[in-house]
Design an enzyme around this catalytic site. Structure first.
Site: not given
Length: 701
Positions: A633, A665, A552
Site C-alpha cells: 500500500d 490498498h 481507506s
C-alpha cells in the site's frame, strides 16, 4: 451458477463466477464476455470466453485455454479476436469463430505483454487494431522478460513520483500501439480468409505523453476510429504527483498503398479546464469526438463535464450543460448509432444510472433523462447499427452480473436476458433484504443503504454493522463488490447500514465538495446523527451490539471515532488501510490529494493538517480494534497501520494486526481475501455474541 448456496459466505462470494461486461456482434444477436472462476478445492482460477445468444439467453463456450483474455468481434462474420499470453512475455493474437470450441489460428505475435484491444473495420478486408503496452524511453516496445540481469537493486530518483499505488515508477511508460489486420483471400479449403497482423507503431513516440494514465487507465482512456486515435494523457510539463491536469489528444492516421502514416498528437484545450480528462469517444461516423474533463487541477473528485467537438477538422470544443442545471458527474459516454443521442453513465443518489440526451452540432437538446432506476450500470453498448436497442451490463446488491436489453426510445424498463445469480437466488439472497433510509445529518439529509439477513424477522433484534466507505469522495451504491460486500456481513446475522455522509459522491457536487478541510468535521457529525437515527427509529436493530468498519478514508474515520465519543457506542472497530497521522500523508504517492483536501501543502496549511489528525487523540482510545494494513500500500504506507497497533497495544486495548505482504490498498487475491474475511468476521462476531465464522486454524497463517 447452477447450484444454489445454502448460505452466502465469503467462499461463495469469492468462488462465484465473475463475468465481464458483454459486447454484442454487429447483427445484435450474440454477445461475447469472459468468466473467471476460482476454486478453493484446486486453488486455481479458470478463465473462459463465452458467447451469449441474446434471443435465447443460452451461452456457448468458445475457449477455456489458460491466459486468454479480451475477446473482441472481428468483422461481420461472427469471428472473434482475443489475446493469449505466450512464452517469454510475448502476446499471441488469436482468431476463432463464435460458434463454439473449434479451429483457431494465430493472426500474429506481439513480442511483449499488451492489452486493452480495440478494433475498427477499415473496409471488408482490413481492420485497424490498437493495443496498449509499455514503451522504453526510446519508444520501442518493452518486454520485462528481456531485461538484463542487474547486480544491484538500487533505484535513484530526481523527481516525483517514486512509487505509484503498488509499484515503483520506472522509465518505461504506457503507450498506445496501432497496426492493421490484413485479411487474405480464403484458401480452397476455407470458407473465409485469414487475418494477419502487420507491424505495430507507437503513436505516442517522441511526444513525452503517457496513455493510458496510470495506475488504473485502460480502454476508457482511448478510442479508435477510421481516421485516427483519440486519447487522454497527463500534461507532460506538470509533475504527475502534484497535478491531475490531463488533456485530450487526437492522432490523425492515413492509410495508403505505401503504408500507414501518423501525425503528431493534436491537443484539445478549452479555457477554464485545468483538471483530469477521461472517457474519450468518437462519434459513430468518426468525424467528431466527446470526452470528460474537470475544471480544477489537483482535485480528482471535481465534477466531470462533457466536452464536445462536432468536427475534428475544426477543433472547436464546447461544454455541454454549461449552465450547471445538471448536477451529476458522468463517468462514461456512449453514442447512439446515428450520433444524435448521447448515453451517459453517472452516479445518482446511491445508484449508477444510465441517462440519454439529444445532441446537435451546436450542443445538447435539454437535460439528460434517466433510463434506469435501480442497480448500477457498468457498461452500455449499441445492439448493432440496425437497432435502437442497447445492451446494458450492470450489478446490484444481490447479483454480480446482469445483462439487459433496453429500448431508449420507449418507456419500458430494461429486460433482463441473463442474470449470473438468477436474481440473487443462487446466492441465497433476495431484493427483499435491500432497503434504504434518509436521515438529517449535520447540514443536509444523508442517505444510507440497509441490508438485512435473508432470514430476517421483524420481531427480532439484530446487531449493527456500520460500514464507512473510502474516498472520502466515494459512495456506497446499489452495486456488487467482492471486497466490501454488505450481504456477507448480513448473512452472519447483522443488519448492515452503509451511510453516505458529507463528501460522498452522487448527491450533487456541493455535497461532495463540503468535506474539503473538514475530514473529521461534517462527515463525523453525519455519522453520529445516523447512529442516533438508527437507535431511535429502527427497532429491529440492537445498537447495544454494534460494530463499525471502514477502509481507506473509512479507516481514517475509525481512528477519528476512536478519539471521540462515537466509538464508545461500538463494541469493536475494524480499520483497513486507514490514516493514523495526517502528516504521514507526505509519504503518499499522489500528493495533490492531501494538498487539495487539507487546504495546501503541509507547511502552508499545517494547522488544518494537524486539526484533523487522529493521532492527536490517542489518549482517548479505548475501543477494541482490528487493524489491517498491507505492505504494497503506497497510497497509505504500512507505517500507518503499525502506528495504530502500537498505540492500541501500549494502551492495553484488545487488538489484532493483520497484514498481507503481497497486497496493496486492496486485498484482491482470493486466498488472501478468504483470510481477510475470516479474521474480520470472527473479530466482529465475537463482540456481539454471534458464533465464529470459521476456525482460524484452517487458514495456515
Amino acid at each position: 451458477m447452477t447450484v444454489a448456496a445454502e448460505r452466502f459466505t465469503p467462499e461463495v462470494l469469492l468462488s462465484a463466477p465473475r463475468r465481464s461486461s458483454a459486447s454484442p456482434n454487429t447483427a445484435g444477436t450474440l454477445a461475447v464476455y469472459t468468466v473467471a472462476t476460482y476454486s478453493f478445492e484446486s486453488h486455481k482460477k479458470i478463465s473462459e470466453i463465452k458467447v451469449l445468444d441474446i434471443g435465447t439467453g443460452q451461452s456457448t463456450l468458445i475457449t477455456n485455454e489458460e491466459k486468454t483474455s479480451e475477446p473482441n468481434w472481428l468483422g461481420k462474420d461472427n469471428e472473434l479476436l482475443w489475446l493469449k499470453a505466450g512464452e517469454k512475455g510475448a502476446t499471441q493474437v488469436i482468431v476463432g469463430g463464435a460458434d463454439g470450441i473449434g479451429k483457431t489460428y494465430i493472426a500474429g505475435i506481439v513480442p511483449a505483454p499488451v492489452s486493452e484491444v480495440k478494433l475498427k473495420a477499415l473496409d471488408d478486408d482490413n481492420v485497424a487494431i490498437a493495443v496498449t503496452g509499455k514503451a522504453r524511453p526510446n519508444g520501442s516496445l518493452y518486454n520485462p522478460e528481456n531485461d538484463s540481469k542487474k547486480h544491484s537493486t538500487g533505484k535513484i530518483y530526481d523527481s516525483l513520483m517514486v512509487r505509484h499505488w503498488d509499484t515503483y515508477v520506472t522509465p518505461n511508460k504506457n503507450a498506445i500501439w496501432h497496426g492493421v489486420l490484413y485479411k487474405a483471400k480464403p484458401h480452397i479449403t476455407e470458407s473465409r480468409g485469414r487475418y494477419s497482423l502487420g507491424d505495430l507503431t507507437n503513436v505516442l513516440q517522441g511526444s513525452r505523453l503517457e496513455s493510458p494514465i496510470p495506475p488504473w487507465g485502460g480502454k476508457d482512456n482511448y478510442d479508435l476510429c477510421k481516421t485516427g486515435i483519440g486519447f487522454v494523457a497527463k500534461d507532460p510539463d506538470l509533475n504527475p504527483a502534484l497535478n491531475t491536469k490531463s488533456n485530450f489528444y487526437f492522432v490523425p492516421i492515413q492509410y495508403t498503398a505505401q503504408g500507414t502514416s501518423y501525425t503528431d498528437p493534436i491537443k484539445t484545450e478549452l479555457e477554464g479546464f485545468e483538471g483530469a480528462s477521461s472517457a474519450p469517444v468518437f462519434t459513430p461516423d468518426g468525424t467528431g469526438s466527446a470526452f470528460l474533463q474537470m475544471k480544477q487541477n489537483g482535485y480528482e473528485s471535481d465534477k466531470n463535464r462533457i466536452l464536445y467537438n462536432f468536427d475534428l477538422g475544426y477543433p472547436e470544443t464546447i461544454e455541454l450543460f454549461k449552465s450547471h442545471d445538471w448536477d451529476l458527474s458522468p463517468s462514461s459516454i456512449t453514442w447512439s448509432n446515428d450520433g444524435q443521442t448521447m448515453f451517459l453513465v453517472a452516479e445518482d443518489k446511491g445508484l449508477t444510472r444510465l441517462f440519454k440526451v439529444g445532441i446537435h452540432y451546436d450542443g445538447a437538446h435539454g437535460l439528460p433523462q434517466p433510463l434506469t432506476h435501480s442497480g448500477s450500470v457498468s457498461d452500455v453498448q449499441s445492439l448493432g447499427p440496425g437497432s435502437p436497442h442497447l445492451l446494458i451490463s450492470s450489478t446490484n446488491l444481490i447479483d454480480n452480473s446482469i445483462y439487459s436489453i433496453l429500448d431508449p426510445t420507449g418507456s419500458a424498463e430494461a429486460k433482463i436476458i441473463s442474470s449470473n445469480s438468477r436474481n440473487g437466488s443462487s446466492f441465497g439472497l433476495s431484493q427483499a433484504q435491500v432497503s434504504d433510509i434518509w436521515f438529517q445529518g449535520a447540514e443536509e439529509k444523508v442517505h444510507a443503504w440497509v441490508m438485512k439477513p435473508s432470514d430476517f424477522s421483524q420481531d427480532k433484534k439484530y446487531p449493527l454493522a456500520y460500514l464507512i466507505h473510502g474516498g472520502p469522495q466515494g459512495a456506497w451504491t446499489e452495486s456488487w463488490s467482492t471486497r466490501w460486500n454488505p450481504a456477507v456481513f448480513a448473512e452472519q446475522g447483522f443488519v448492515v447500514i452503509t451511510p453516505n455522509p458529507t463528501g460522498s459522491t452522487s448527491y450533487g457536487q456541493a455535497f461532495t465538495d463540503a468535506i474539503n478541510q473538514s475530514w473529521g468535521g461534517l462527515p463525523y457529525e453525519d455519522l453520529v446523527k445516523g447512529f442516533e437515527y438508527i437507535k431511535n427509529n429502527l427497532q429491529y436493530v440492537d445498537t447495544d451490539r454494534a460494530v463499525a468498519l471502514g477502509a481507506s478514508y473509512g479507516g481514517y474515520m475509525m481512528n477519528w471515532m476512536q478519539g471521540h465519543a462515537l466509538a464508545k457506542d461500538f463494541k469493536a472497530l475494524v480499520c483497513h488501510d486507514g490514516v493514523f497521522s495526517m502528516a504521514n500523508q507526505l509519504s503518499s504517492d499522489e500528493q495533490y490529494f492531501p494538498i487539495h483536501d487539507l487546504g495546501g501543502r503541509y507547511w502552508q496549511s499545517q494547522e488544518v493538517w494537524e486539526k484533523w489528525s487522529p493521532a492527536r487523540f490517542t489518549g482517548n482510545w479505548s475501543t477494541p480494534m482490528l487493524v489491517i494494513h498491507n505492505e504494497l500500500d503506497y497510497r497509505l504506507p504500512i507505517s500507518e497501520g503499525l502506528a495504530m497497533f502500537n498505540v492500541l497495544q501500549e494502551r492495553d486495548i484488545e487488538s489484532r494486526f493483520l497484514t498481507f505482504p503481497d497486497e496493496n490498498h486492496w486485498v484482491l487475491k482470493e486466498e488472501n481475501s478468504l483470510v481477510w474475511h475470516t479474521i474480520v468476521l470472527n473479530w466482529i462476531n465475537k463482540f456481539v455474541g454471534l458464533p465464529p465464522y470459521r476456525s482460524e486454524d484452517e487458514l495456515q497463517i
